[in-house]
Design an enzyme around this catalytic site. Structure first.
Site, mmCIF file in Angstrom:
data_model
loop_
_atom_site.group_PDB
_atom_site.id
_atom_site.type_symbol
_atom_site.label_atom_id
_atom_site.label_comp_id
_atom_site.label_asym_id
_atom_site.label_seq_id
_atom_site.Cartn_x
_atom_site.Cartn_y
_atom_site.Cartn_z
ATOM 1 N N ASP A 37 0.893 -1.260 -0.006
ATOM 2 C CA ASP A 37 0.033 0.039 -0.049
ATOM 3 C C ASP A 37 0.719 1.175 -0.121
ATOM 4 O OD1 ASP A 37 -2.221 1.351 -0.148
ATOM 5 O OD2 ASP A 37 -2.553 1.393 1.998
ATOM 6 N N ASN A 39 1.285 3.372 -2.916
ATOM 7 C CA ASN A 39 1.979 3.708 -4.208
ATOM 8 C C ASN A 39 1.366 5.145 -4.527
ATOM 9 O OD1 ASN A 39 2.884 1.304 -4.254
ATOM 10 N ND2 ASN A 39 1.904 0.527 -5.891
ATOM 11 N N ARG A 41 0.346 7.557 -2.618
ATOM 12 C CA ARG A 41 0.799 8.669 -1.918
ATOM 13 C C ARG A 41 2.403 8.997 -1.818
ATOM 14 N NH1 ARG A 41 -1.312 6.025 3.466
ATOM 15 N NH2 ARG A 41 -1.898 4.609 1.934
ATOM 16 N N ARG A 50 -0.452 9.012 -10.138
ATOM 17 C CA ARG A 50 -0.338 7.659 -9.315
ATOM 18 C C ARG A 50 0.603 6.350 -9.913
ATOM 19 N NH1 ARG A 50 -3.887 7.362 -5.262
ATOM 20 N NH2 ARG A 50 -4.269 5.142 -5.686
ATOM 21 N N ASN A 85 -10.593 -2.607 -6.092
ATOM 22 C CA ASN A 85 -9.634 -1.905 -6.814
ATOM 23 C C ASN A 85 -10.377 -1.722 -8.447
ATOM 24 O OD1 ASN A 85 -6.236 -3.057 -5.824
ATOM 25 N ND2 ASN A 85 -7.699 -1.306 -5.156
ATOM 26 N N ARG A 88 -11.530 1.769 -9.031
ATOM 27 C CA ARG A 88 -10.597 3.080 -9.436
ATOM 28 C C ARG A 88 -11.034 3.464 -10.871
ATOM 29 N NH1 ARG A 88 -5.019 2.498 -6.357
ATOM 30 N NH2 ARG A 88 -5.879 1.888 -4.395
ATOM 31 N N ARG A 211 -5.451 -2.253 8.770
ATOM 32 C CA ARG A 211 -6.523 -3.100 8.140
ATOM 33 C C ARG A 211 -6.084 -4.098 7.527
ATOM 34 N NH1 ARG A 211 -8.277 2.216 6.763
ATOM 35 N NH2 ARG A 211 -7.060 1.852 4.614
HETATM 36 C C1 FPP Z 1 -1.865 0.205 -3.604
HETATM 37 O O1 FPP Z 1 -1.323 1.466 -3.273
HETATM 38 C C2 FPP Z 1 -1.200 -0.689 -4.468
HETATM 39 C C3 FPP Z 1 -1.910 -1.170 -5.546
HETATM 40 C C4 FPP Z 1 -3.348 -1.109 -5.526
HETATM 41 C C5 FPP Z 1 -1.350 -1.953 -6.638
HETATM 42 C C6 FPP Z 1 -0.008 -2.717 -6.475
HETATM 43 C C7 FPP Z 1 0.684 -2.745 -7.526
HETATM 44 C C8 FPP Z 1 2.006 -2.887 -7.591
HETATM 45 C C9 FPP Z 1 3.106 -2.733 -6.675
HETATM 46 C C10 FPP Z 1 2.786 -2.775 -9.147
HETATM 47 C C11 FPP Z 1 2.395 -4.094 -9.993
HETATM 48 C C12 FPP Z 1 2.576 -5.303 -9.258
HETATM 49 C C13 FPP Z 1 2.988 -6.582 -9.739
HETATM 50 C C14 FPP Z 1 2.904 -7.716 -8.812
HETATM 51 C C15 FPP Z 1 3.772 -6.659 -10.969
HETATM 52 P P1 FPP Z 1 -2.321 2.522 -3.440
HETATM 53 O O2 FPP Z 1 -2.601 2.995 -5.023
HETATM 54 O O3 FPP Z 1 -3.599 2.140 -2.872
HETATM 55 O O4 FPP Z 1 -1.773 3.765 -2.965
HETATM 56 P P2 FPP Z 1 -2.411 4.950 -1.969
HETATM 57 O O5 FPP Z 1 -3.174 4.232 -0.853
HETATM 58 O O6 FPP Z 1 -1.218 5.822 -1.452
HETATM 59 O O7 FPP Z 1 -3.346 5.653 -2.947
#
Ligand code: FPP
Length: 271
Positions: A37, A39, A41, A50, A85, A88, A211
Protein backbone atom coordinates in the site's frame (compact mmCIF):
# COMPACT_ATOMS: atom_id res chain seq x y z
CA UNK A 1 20.92 -11.40 -21.99
CA UNK A 2 22.53 -14.66 -21.03
CA UNK A 3 20.74 -16.77 -18.44
CA UNK A 4 23.65 -16.66 -15.97
CA UNK A 5 22.90 -12.93 -15.51
CA UNK A 6 19.45 -13.77 -14.24
CA UNK A 7 20.30 -15.82 -11.16
CA UNK A 8 20.01 -14.06 -7.81
CA UNK A 9 23.39 -12.92 -6.54
CA UNK A 10 24.48 -11.96 -3.04
CA UNK A 11 23.78 -8.21 -3.09
CA UNK A 12 26.45 -7.43 -0.48
CA UNK A 13 28.27 -9.21 2.34
CA UNK A 14 26.34 -7.01 4.78
CA UNK A 15 23.07 -8.27 3.30
CA UNK A 16 24.29 -11.87 3.42
CA UNK A 17 25.23 -11.38 7.09
CA UNK A 18 21.75 -10.05 7.91
CA UNK A 19 20.14 -13.06 6.24
CA UNK A 20 22.45 -15.50 8.05
CA UNK A 21 21.76 -13.76 11.37
CA UNK A 22 18.00 -14.13 10.94
CA UNK A 23 18.30 -17.75 9.79
CA UNK A 24 20.32 -18.58 12.92
CA UNK A 25 18.28 -16.47 15.33
CA UNK A 26 14.93 -18.13 14.77
CA UNK A 27 12.35 -19.50 12.41
CA UNK A 28 11.96 -17.89 9.00
CA UNK A 29 8.22 -17.52 8.30
CA UNK A 30 7.16 -20.16 5.80
CA UNK A 31 4.50 -17.93 4.30
CA UNK A 32 4.70 -14.13 4.15
CA UNK A 33 1.77 -12.19 2.68
CA UNK A 34 2.03 -8.50 1.84
CA UNK A 35 -0.55 -5.74 1.49
CA UNK A 36 1.42 -3.42 -0.79
CA UNK A 37 0.00 0.00 0.00
CA UNK A 38 0.98 3.64 -0.45
CA UNK A 39 1.97 3.77 -4.13
CA UNK A 40 -0.38 6.70 -4.78
CA UNK A 41 0.81 8.70 -1.77
CA UNK A 42 4.43 7.98 -2.65
CA UNK A 43 3.84 9.42 -6.13
CA UNK A 44 1.87 12.40 -4.78
CA UNK A 45 4.66 13.25 -2.36
CA UNK A 46 6.90 13.56 -5.41
CA UNK A 47 4.38 15.69 -7.31
CA UNK A 48 3.75 12.84 -9.72
CA UNK A 49 0.78 10.82 -10.99
CA UNK A 50 -0.34 7.64 -9.22
CA UNK A 51 0.89 5.22 -11.91
CA UNK A 52 4.42 6.50 -11.28
CA UNK A 53 4.06 5.04 -7.76
CA UNK A 54 2.80 1.71 -9.10
CA UNK A 55 5.75 1.55 -11.52
CA UNK A 56 8.19 2.24 -8.69
CA UNK A 57 6.37 -0.47 -6.71
CA UNK A 58 7.54 -3.08 -9.23
CA UNK A 59 11.15 -2.51 -8.07
CA UNK A 60 10.06 -3.34 -4.51
CA UNK A 61 8.26 -6.47 -5.74
CA UNK A 62 11.51 -7.58 -7.40
CA UNK A 63 13.69 -6.90 -4.36
CA UNK A 64 11.30 -8.49 -1.85
CA UNK A 65 10.81 -11.57 -4.03
CA UNK A 66 14.55 -12.02 -4.35
CA UNK A 67 15.24 -11.47 -0.63
CA UNK A 68 12.44 -13.86 0.42
CA UNK A 69 13.77 -16.59 -1.87
CA UNK A 70 17.33 -16.08 -0.60
CA UNK A 71 16.42 -16.15 3.07
CA UNK A 72 14.27 -19.28 2.74
CA UNK A 73 10.64 -18.13 2.71
CA UNK A 74 8.64 -20.83 0.89
CA UNK A 75 5.49 -18.85 0.00
CA UNK A 76 5.19 -15.16 -0.74
CA UNK A 77 1.72 -13.78 -1.49
CA UNK A 78 1.37 -10.24 -2.81
CA UNK A 79 -1.95 -8.35 -2.82
CA UNK A 80 -1.51 -6.76 -6.24
CA UNK A 81 -5.11 -5.91 -7.18
CA UNK A 82 -8.19 -6.26 -5.01
CA UNK A 83 -11.82 -6.80 -6.04
CA UNK A 84 -12.44 -3.25 -4.77
CA UNK A 85 -9.65 -1.87 -6.99
CA UNK A 86 -11.96 -2.37 -10.02
CA UNK A 87 -13.77 0.72 -8.70
CA UNK A 88 -10.74 2.98 -9.36
CA UNK A 89 -10.73 5.40 -12.33
CA UNK A 90 -10.67 3.52 -15.65
CA UNK A 91 -7.30 5.03 -16.61
CA UNK A 92 -5.62 3.80 -13.43
CA UNK A 93 -7.10 0.29 -13.78
CA UNK A 94 -5.91 -0.07 -17.38
CA UNK A 95 -2.48 1.36 -16.52
CA UNK A 96 -2.19 -1.19 -13.69
CA UNK A 97 -3.18 -4.03 -16.04
CA UNK A 98 -0.59 -2.90 -18.62
CA UNK A 99 2.01 -2.70 -15.87
CA UNK A 100 1.19 -6.23 -14.79
CA UNK A 101 1.54 -7.54 -18.37
CA UNK A 102 4.84 -5.69 -18.81
CA UNK A 103 6.18 -6.91 -15.45
CA UNK A 104 5.30 -10.51 -16.26
CA UNK A 105 7.06 -10.18 -19.62
CA UNK A 106 10.14 -8.64 -18.01
CA UNK A 107 10.41 -10.80 -14.90
CA UNK A 108 9.18 -14.33 -15.63
CA UNK A 109 12.46 -15.67 -17.01
CA UNK A 110 14.26 -14.41 -13.93
CA UNK A 111 11.71 -16.12 -11.68
CA UNK A 112 12.14 -19.32 -13.64
CA UNK A 113 15.93 -19.10 -13.57
CA UNK A 114 15.74 -18.84 -9.77
CA UNK A 115 13.43 -21.85 -9.35
CA UNK A 116 10.41 -19.75 -8.35
CA UNK A 117 6.91 -20.92 -9.18
CA UNK A 118 4.36 -18.25 -10.04
CA UNK A 119 0.72 -18.82 -9.12
CA UNK A 120 -2.27 -16.53 -8.75
CA UNK A 121 -5.45 -16.32 -6.72
CA UNK A 122 -8.55 -14.29 -7.49
CA UNK A 123 -11.36 -13.83 -9.96
CA UNK A 124 -9.08 -14.06 -12.97
CA UNK A 125 -11.97 -14.09 -15.50
CA UNK A 126 -12.31 -10.37 -14.87
CA UNK A 127 -8.76 -9.61 -16.05
CA UNK A 128 -8.23 -8.42 -19.64
CA UNK A 129 -7.40 -11.31 -22.05
CA UNK A 130 -3.77 -10.21 -22.61
CA UNK A 131 -3.23 -10.13 -18.88
CA UNK A 132 -4.79 -13.58 -18.42
CA UNK A 133 -2.68 -14.98 -21.25
CA UNK A 134 0.57 -13.54 -19.90
CA UNK A 135 -0.25 -14.90 -16.46
CA UNK A 136 -1.09 -18.36 -17.84
CA UNK A 137 2.18 -18.43 -19.81
CA UNK A 138 4.19 -17.42 -16.74
CA UNK A 139 2.47 -20.02 -14.56
CA UNK A 140 3.03 -22.72 -17.15
CA UNK A 141 6.71 -21.87 -17.57
CA UNK A 142 7.41 -21.91 -13.83
CA UNK A 143 5.05 -24.76 -12.82
CA UNK A 144 7.87 -27.22 -12.02
CA UNK A 145 9.83 -24.85 -9.73
CA UNK A 146 10.14 -25.48 -6.01
CA UNK A 147 12.42 -23.01 -4.23
CA UNK A 148 9.58 -20.58 -3.47
CA UNK A 149 6.01 -19.98 -4.63
CA UNK A 150 5.19 -16.39 -5.56
CA UNK A 151 1.43 -15.94 -5.44
CA UNK A 152 -0.14 -12.85 -6.99
CA UNK A 153 -3.56 -11.98 -5.56
CA UNK A 154 -5.31 -10.38 -8.53
CA UNK A 155 -8.94 -9.34 -8.59
CA UNK A 156 -8.90 -10.97 -5.17
CA UNK A 157 -10.82 -10.40 -1.96
CA UNK A 158 -11.16 -12.55 1.12
CA UNK A 159 -14.95 -12.41 0.97
CA UNK A 160 -14.94 -13.47 -2.70
CA UNK A 161 -12.68 -16.37 -1.71
CA UNK A 162 -14.99 -17.47 1.10
CA UNK A 163 -18.09 -17.11 -1.15
CA UNK A 164 -16.62 -19.26 -3.91
CA UNK A 165 -15.63 -21.92 -1.36
CA UNK A 166 -19.14 -21.90 0.16
CA UNK A 167 -20.69 -22.26 -3.32
CA UNK A 168 -18.53 -25.28 -4.16
CA UNK A 169 -19.12 -26.91 -0.78
CA UNK A 170 -22.93 -26.37 -0.98
CA UNK A 171 -22.98 -27.88 -4.45
CA UNK A 172 -21.17 -30.96 -3.12
CA UNK A 173 -23.67 -31.23 -0.27
CA UNK A 174 -26.58 -30.84 -2.72
CA UNK A 175 -25.20 -33.60 -4.92
CA UNK A 176 -24.74 -35.90 -1.91
CA UNK A 177 -20.96 -35.92 -2.28
CA UNK A 178 -20.56 -34.39 1.20
CA UNK A 179 -22.50 -34.43 4.48
CA UNK A 180 -23.02 -31.10 6.34
CA UNK A 181 -21.32 -32.69 9.37
CA UNK A 182 -18.19 -33.24 7.31
CA UNK A 183 -17.69 -29.48 6.92
CA UNK A 184 -14.64 -28.58 9.02
CA UNK A 185 -11.90 -25.93 9.21
CA UNK A 186 -9.68 -28.11 7.04
CA UNK A 187 -12.41 -28.75 4.49
CA UNK A 188 -13.10 -25.02 4.12
CA UNK A 189 -9.36 -24.24 3.85
CA UNK A 190 -9.14 -26.89 1.15
CA UNK A 191 -11.78 -25.10 -0.93
CA UNK A 192 -10.21 -21.65 -0.75
CA UNK A 193 -8.11 -20.26 -3.58
CA UNK A 194 -5.03 -20.81 -1.38
CA UNK A 195 -5.74 -24.53 -0.97
CA UNK A 196 -2.45 -26.37 -0.49
CA UNK A 197 -0.58 -23.33 0.88
CA UNK A 198 0.09 -22.98 4.60
CA UNK A 199 -1.75 -20.05 6.23
CA UNK A 200 0.38 -16.90 6.26
CA UNK A 201 2.65 -16.76 9.31
CA UNK A 202 3.30 -13.08 8.81
CA UNK A 203 1.22 -10.40 7.08
CA UNK A 204 3.05 -7.16 6.31
CA UNK A 205 1.17 -3.98 5.48
CA UNK A 206 2.96 -0.89 4.23
CA UNK A 207 1.93 2.79 4.52
CA UNK A 208 0.78 2.70 8.12
CA UNK A 209 -2.84 1.57 7.79
CA UNK A 210 -4.03 -0.96 10.39
CA UNK A 211 -6.47 -2.91 8.22
CA UNK A 212 -6.68 -6.23 6.41
CA UNK A 213 -8.66 -4.66 3.54
CA UNK A 214 -10.42 -7.89 2.62
CA UNK A 215 -7.18 -9.85 2.22
CA UNK A 216 -6.92 -13.56 3.17
CA UNK A 217 -9.70 -13.19 5.79
CA UNK A 218 -10.02 -16.88 6.66
CA UNK A 219 -6.34 -17.66 6.26
CA UNK A 220 -5.16 -14.81 8.54
CA UNK A 221 -6.85 -16.17 11.69
CA UNK A 222 -3.51 -16.59 13.49
CA UNK A 223 -1.15 -14.59 11.30
CA UNK A 224 1.21 -12.17 12.97
CA UNK A 225 0.74 -8.63 11.65
CA UNK A 226 3.51 -6.15 10.93
CA UNK A 227 2.58 -2.61 9.91
CA UNK A 228 5.19 -0.15 8.72
CA UNK A 229 4.74 3.53 7.83
CA UNK A 230 6.97 3.09 4.79
CA UNK A 231 5.18 3.39 1.44
CA UNK A 232 5.42 0.31 -0.76
CA UNK A 233 7.82 1.82 -3.37
CA UNK A 234 10.29 2.49 -0.52
CA UNK A 235 9.83 -0.93 1.09
CA UNK A 236 13.02 -2.89 0.49
CA UNK A 237 14.74 -5.89 1.99
CA UNK A 238 16.07 -4.11 5.11
CA UNK A 239 12.50 -3.37 6.23
CA UNK A 240 11.54 -6.96 5.34
CA UNK A 241 14.30 -8.15 7.69
CA UNK A 242 12.88 -5.89 10.42
CA UNK A 243 9.48 -7.53 9.90
CA UNK A 244 11.01 -11.02 10.10
CA UNK A 245 12.95 -10.07 13.24
CA UNK A 246 9.77 -8.73 14.84
CA UNK A 247 8.02 -12.01 13.93
CA UNK A 248 10.84 -14.02 15.49
CA UNK A 249 10.52 -12.09 18.76
CA UNK A 250 6.83 -12.86 19.17
CA UNK A 251 5.35 -15.83 20.94
CA UNK A 252 2.71 -17.49 18.76
CA UNK A 253 0.20 -19.07 21.10
CA UNK A 254 -2.65 -19.91 18.72
CA UNK A 255 -5.13 -19.17 21.54
CA UNK A 256 -3.32 -21.44 24.01
CA UNK A 257 -1.19 -20.57 27.04
CA UNK A 258 2.56 -19.99 26.77
CA UNK A 259 4.41 -23.33 26.83
CA UNK A 260 6.17 -22.52 30.14
CA UNK A 261 2.71 -22.26 31.80
CA UNK A 262 1.61 -25.65 30.51
CA UNK A 263 0.88 -27.16 33.98
CA UNK A 264 -2.12 -29.04 35.30
CA UNK A 265 -4.32 -26.33 36.81
CA UNK A 266 -7.34 -28.54 37.55
CA UNK A 267 -6.44 -28.64 41.26
CA UNK A 268 -5.75 -24.91 41.68
CA UNK A 269 -8.24 -23.17 43.96
CA UNK A 270 -9.95 -20.17 42.38
CA UNK A 271 -10.06 -18.13 45.61
C1 FPP B 1 -1.83 0.11 -3.41
O1 FPP B 1 -1.36 1.45 -3.40
C2 FPP B 1 -1.24 -0.64 -4.52
C3 FPP B 1 -1.96 -1.20 -5.54
C4 FPP B 1 -3.41 -1.13 -5.63
C5 FPP B 1 -1.30 -1.89 -6.66
C6 FPP B 1 -0.08 -2.69 -6.34
C7 FPP B 1 0.69 -2.85 -7.58
C8 FPP B 1 2.03 -2.82 -7.69
C9 FPP B 1 2.93 -2.74 -6.57
C10 FPP B 1 2.69 -2.86 -9.02
C11 FPP B 1 2.46 -4.05 -9.88
C12 FPP B 1 2.50 -5.34 -9.17
C13 FPP B 1 3.06 -6.48 -9.64
C14 FPP B 1 2.88 -7.72 -8.86
C15 FPP B 1 3.84 -6.54 -10.87
P1 FPP B 1 -2.43 2.61 -3.52
O2 FPP B 1 -2.58 2.94 -4.97
O3 FPP B 1 -3.70 2.20 -2.85
O4 FPP B 1 -1.74 3.76 -2.74
P2 FPP B 1 -2.45 4.92 -1.88
O5 FPP B 1 -3.16 4.23 -0.74
O6 FPP B 1 -1.31 5.75 -1.41
O7 FPP B 1 -3.38 5.64 -2.78
Amino acid sequence: MNTADLSYKVTSTEDEDKQTFLQKQGEIPKHIAVIMDGNGRWAKSRGSVRIFGHKAGVDSVRDITEACAQIGVKHLTLYAFSTENWGRPKGEVSALMRLLVQSLRDETRKLDENDIRLVSIGELDRLPPTCRQELEDAKELTAGNSRMTLCLALSYSGRWDICQAVKTISQKVKEGELLPDEISDELISGHLATSGFPDPDLIIRTSGEYRLSNFLLWQSAYSELFVTDIYWPDFRRDELYRAIESYQNRERRFGKVPSRMDVDESSVALH
